[in-house]
Structures are given as C-alpha cells and as structure tokens.
Design an enzyme around this catalytic site. Structure first.
Site, PDB file in Angstrom:
ATOM      1  N   LYS A 191      12.130 -10.152  -2.002  1.00 47.87           N
ATOM      2  CA  LYS A 191      12.613  -9.193  -0.996  1.00 47.87           C
ATOM      3  C   LYS A 191      11.424  -8.311  -0.629  1.00 47.87           C
ATOM      4  O   LYS A 191      11.102  -7.345  -1.311  1.00 47.87           O
ATOM      5  CB  LYS A 191      13.755  -8.355  -1.592  1.00 47.87           C
ATOM      6  N   GLU A 267       6.109  -1.567 -11.427  1.00 52.34           N
ATOM      7  CA  GLU A 267       4.779  -1.035 -11.093  1.00 52.34           C
ATOM      8  C   GLU A 267       5.025   0.088 -10.108  1.00 52.34           C
ATOM      9  O   GLU A 267       5.386  -0.169  -8.953  1.00 52.34           O
ATOM     10  CB  GLU A 267       3.904  -2.113 -10.436  1.00 52.34           C
ATOM     11  N   CYS A 302      -1.600   2.953  -4.775  1.00 49.77           N
ATOM     12  CA  CYS A 302      -1.015   3.531  -5.990  1.00 49.77           C
ATOM     13  C   CYS A 302      -2.115   4.087  -6.904  1.00 49.77           C
ATOM     14  O   CYS A 302      -1.891   5.044  -7.629  1.00 49.77           O
ATOM     15  CB  CYS A 302      -0.193   2.481  -6.713  1.00 49.77           C
ATOM     16  N   GLU A 401       2.722  12.446  -5.477  1.00 49.07           N
ATOM     17  CA  GLU A 401       1.974  11.365  -4.841  1.00 49.07           C
ATOM     18  C   GLU A 401       2.020  11.571  -3.327  1.00 49.07           C
ATOM     19  O   GLU A 401       3.101  11.567  -2.732  1.00 49.07           O
ATOM     20  CB  GLU A 401       2.622  10.032  -5.226  1.00 49.07           C
TER      21      GLU A 401
END
Ligand code: NAD
Length: 497
Positions: A191, A267, A302, A401
């Site tokens: 997906k 992750e 990331c 973040e």
C-alpha cells in the site's frame, strides 16, 4: 546518470500516463468501488492524473490473491536460485526503466529529477538485486545437540506480508522491504502512500514481466484511513512492514492487537542530532555535510540532520560558513536536471513548515537565512533553505520533526551537555559526531541513543548496513541481511536418530 535534457523531461511529463488502476492478482483494474483520486503535482499545484482509490474490498481481494499464491507455493516453492533469477531480472528492468520510474517520483513528490534517477531508482533496484543474491546464499543452522539428535533451525516465510510506505522516497522505501520479503518467499500486498503510488504500480507490472508469479505482489493504491487501516486490521495478513510517521506507526500496533497479533515492524520519525565538537577535524567539510544533511530532498528525510548541536567555541564560525552554503540548496523546477532541490510534498505541508519557522521566531530564535516560501509564482510548494540560530532545547523546532529544509542550531558547552541534549528527544534514528579525538568520538557514538551514528561524516549509506531507530523511531531494521529476519519465522525441527 541520465543525459535527458530539461526540455525533454518537460515533454515526457506532458505525455505521462494519466490513468492508474490498481494491480491485484497480476492484473490492472479499477477499485471495487470504481472510485479514483487525483494526483496533484506539488511543484505546480495542478492535478495531472487519476488513481484507483482502493479500500477494504480491494485489500480483501489482494490479500486473498497473496494467500492463494502462498498456499500453492508458486513462489515460496521455487528453488532459491530460481527466485534469485526472477528478482535479478526485476532489478534489471528497474534500471532499464529508470527514467520512466524517476519521472513518476518527480511528478508525484516534487523531487529533483536528476536525484530521482541517480539516487532513488538506483538504490531501489540495488536493494532488489542485493536480496536476490541472498536467496541462495543464506544458510539455515544445525544446533549442537550431540550424536543421537539432529536439531535443525530453519527459516520459513511468514505468508502474506502487508507493506505500508511513505512518499519521501517512494520506490526506495518500498524496495527496502519488498526485497527481503520476496526473497524470503512471502506474498506481498503493498500500500504505497496516496501522494506517490505510481512507481509502485508500475513496479507491479515490471515484476510480472520479470517472471514473478501472479498474485505474489499486489499493489493497492488508496488512503491510509481506508486501505492502510484495512491492511493493518486484516485477519489473514501475517506481518506489517511500515515506514512513516510515529503517530501512524503506533496505530499499526493497535490494529495488530485488535486483529490477529500480526508482526509489526516500524520505521518511523527522527530528529537527528548532528554534534560538532570544538575539535571538529575539518569545519568546512562538516558544514558542507551539515547543509546537505538537512537540505537534501528539501529536508523530507527521516534522518535529516535537523538539529545542529555545536560547541560554543566554534559556533559563530560554523553559522557564517553555513550561510554561505545555503544558496546552493535553493529550490528550482524539479524537472530541471540542474536543480539541487525541488518542492515540498504539498501546499498543506508547506504551511506546516512555515508554521514551524514562525513558532521559532515567536520563541526567540533568529532566522539567519531563508525563512520564507520560494518561487510562489510557479504555484508550487517551495520553501527557502532556512537556518534558525539561537534555538534552545525546549523550543518546538528542537523537538518536533519538521520534515522540511529547516536547520535548528543549538549551542552547547562540553561533551556531557551535548549528549544530554542529543538524547532528550523521543526519537533515536540517526546521529552524528564530529571530533578529531578518536576516544571522544567513540565514547560519544556509544552514549548517543540512536540506531545509526555517523562519525566525521553524514548520511554515509549502503544496503549492507542495518537502518532503523531506537525509542519512538521504530521497531526492527531495514536493509542488510538482518532485514530478512523480519519476514521469516524461525522453526526448530528435532529429529531423534
Ligand atoms: P504517514 O505516517 O502519514 O504515512 C505513511 C503511510 O501510512 C502512508 O502509506 C499512509 O497512507 C499510511 N497511513 C496514514 N494514516 C494511516 C492510518 N490511519 N492507518 C493506516 N495507514 C495509514 O507518513 P508520511 O507523511 O507518508 O511520511 C513521513 C514520515 O515517514 C516521517 O515521520 C518520516 O520520518 C517517516 N519516515 C521514516 C523513515 C525511516 O526509515 N525511519 C523513512 C522515511 C520516512
């Protein structure tokens, strides 16, 4: 390297395929509901393609197709060297179609076309080739049980693996997981992110061309709260491999608990501390690596080097040198092979990033470079590379973040304070230490709580090394042979002789 010119990329973009069905059981087709959603090019703000909007019914069909393929062993039952040959052919086909795949990434997410070809698609095909080679090179084990017994420890595929991936490196993130999952003999339902499903859909077609049996790889485009959730909750999915935000990663743990206790590998996000000690061996090199580390891919990484922790004795020099590097990372048209940077993923995300910059201003940080939207006349979601000086560890930009081209510069005094600030994050994905004293560098690399620590470099990378995070950056590791463990069960077979 690609030699395609800017004009030629624009021509190809204008001719790109506009209608994208789902890919289930080896065939393309519409979503069961018939619904589609629009792809918006973030560098222009314009809609340019329609994609099948998969939901629970399509996930059901894809899982059933994967299960049927797994049960009749059309893939898992092949000899390892046969599986290797198929995956190597897939890697070759990805290279052959690298420009086509790269263009799909650039149109979807606004990343520079030259980087999409030379980094994204190259790394994605290398991952498939690496795990292809593992098919017939990883051995099972025999336990030391003595003369009268044979106790074998064997690895077996899990069954149907669901993969849910983000948009920042669409095909590369998918292939870091697809490689080990397929090499181990599983069936996969992939997906992709709703912002970037096209390269994954094209990969499904290439996989069948490479000889992957129908039903082994299914690609269901759709939204997270529909298709993604249905995959996470599906009772016949054995494992989820997820890359994305920590917030959504936590949902997959809940989905697993609410359904069949499927394995969940995550992750997730990061807030990398990049620590420049006073005895940094080469400030010019460290500054160049810092700028690249935070501005590459418009900061949508990331492992982005988003927190610069710099010793107060060298801070002013470092900030001045960073200012000189910033213009080289200014955004341009992603279709121009000369652009070092492109747009952000969407206008909504651009507003979020600009909001972070405003919050830093409000909390007393100084905008030392950038700080604004760029290239507004194009209609694209571009933001200037931005330096925030005078950030303190409690400010919002030091903790959350941002996922944009924004560097928070935080001063420290000595090793203990640097480690305390570095470890004060909920995340623990990447970290870097710059010091010419090997003892200091090694001690700090051990003290920092992160899954990947760079010493006197940044973002060094290879498929052979594990990638993943401590704390809320995730569970498990992508890349390297370790990743295969995530997609296999361990079985003991004890034979009395
Ligand atoms: P996201 O979490 O919003 O989406 C990731 C995937 O999850 C998408 O496919 C999305 O459709 C799906 N999803 C969203 N909501 C869902 C729900 N309610 N149920 C099920 N599925 C759902 O993340 P994103 O915005 O696409 O990507 C950015 C994030 O990814 C950042 O936090 C970044 O740090 C992280 N990331 C981590 C790594 C790593 O290796 N650690 C690599 C790349 C990106």
């Amino acid at each position: 390297m690609s030699t395609v010119t800017y004009d030629e990329w624009r021509r190809r973009a204008a001719d790109a395929r506009r209608d994208w069905p789902a890919f289930i059981a080896g065939k393309t087709g519409p979503a069961a509901s018939g619904a589609t959603f629009a792809m918006v090019n973030p560098a222009t703000g314009k809609e340019w393609a329609q994609v099948a909007s998969g939901d629970a019914a399509d996930i059901d069909r894809a899982v059933a197709s994967g299960r049927a393929a797994f049960e009749d062993r059309r893939w898992a039952g092949q000899k390892p060297r046969e599986r290797k040959a198929v995956l190597l052919r897939l890697a070759e086909l990805m290279q052959k179609h690298k420009e086509e795949l790269a263009l799909l990434e650039t149109l979807a997410v606004g990343k520079p076309i030259a980087q999409a070809v030379s980094i994204d698609i190259r790394a994605a095909s290398e991952a498939i080739a690496y795990y292809a080679e593992a098919c017939d090179k990883v051995y099972d084990a025999l336990a030391p049980t003595g003369d009268n017994d044979i106790a074998m420890i064997v690895k077996e595929p899990l069954g149907v693996v669901g993969l849910v991936v983000p948009w920042n490196f669409p095909l590369m993130m998918a292939c870091w997981k697809l490689g080990p999952a397929l090499a181990a003999g599983n069936s996969v339902v992939l997906k992709p992110a709703e912002q970037s499903p096209l390269s994954a859909l094209r990969l499904g077609e290439l996989a069948v061309e490479a000889g992957l049996p129908e039903g082994v790889l299914n690609v269901v485009p759709g939204f997270g709260h529909t298709a993604g959730k249905a995959l996470g909750l599906h009772p016949d999915v054995d494992c989820i491999g997820f890359t994305g935000s920590t917030e959504v990663g936590k949902l997959f743990l809940i989905y697993s608990g609410q359904s069949n206790l499927k394995k969940v590998w995550l992750e997730c996000g990061g807030k990398t501390p990049n620590i420049l000690m006073a005895d940094c061996p080469d400030i010019d090199r460290a500054v160049a690596a810092t700028a690249e580390g935070v501005f590459y891919n418009a900061g949508e990484m990331c492992t982005s080097a988003s927190r610069l922790l710099v010793d107060r004795h060298i801070k002013d020099e470092v900030v001045e040198k960073l200012k000189a590097h910033t213009p080289a990372w200014a955004p341009g048209d992603p279709l121009d092979p000369a652009s070092a940077n492109g747009s952000l993923i969407s206008h909504g995300h651009m507003e979020t990033v600009l909001g972070f910059i405003d919050s830093a201003r409000g909390e007393g940080a100084n905008v030392a470079a950038g700080g604004n939207r760029a290239l507004a006349a194009t209609g694209g979601a571009f933001v200037e590379p931005t330096l925030l000086d005078g950030v303190t560890p409690t400010m919002r930009v030091a903790n959350e973040e941002i996922f944009g081209p924004v560097l928070s510069i935080i001063e420290f005094d000595g090793e203990d304070e640097a480690i305390k600030i570095a470890n004060s994050s909920i995340y623990g994905l990447g970290a870097a230490v710059w010091s010419s004293n090997i003892s200091t560098a090694h001690r700090m690399a051990r003290r920092v709580r992160a899954g990947i620590v760079y010493v006197n470099c940044f973002d060094a990378d290879d498929i052979t090394t594990p990638f993943g995070g401590y704390k809320q950056s995730g569970i498990g590791r992508d890349k390297s042979l370790h990743a295969i463990d995530k997609y296999t069960e361990t079985k003991t077979i004890w034979i009395r002789i």
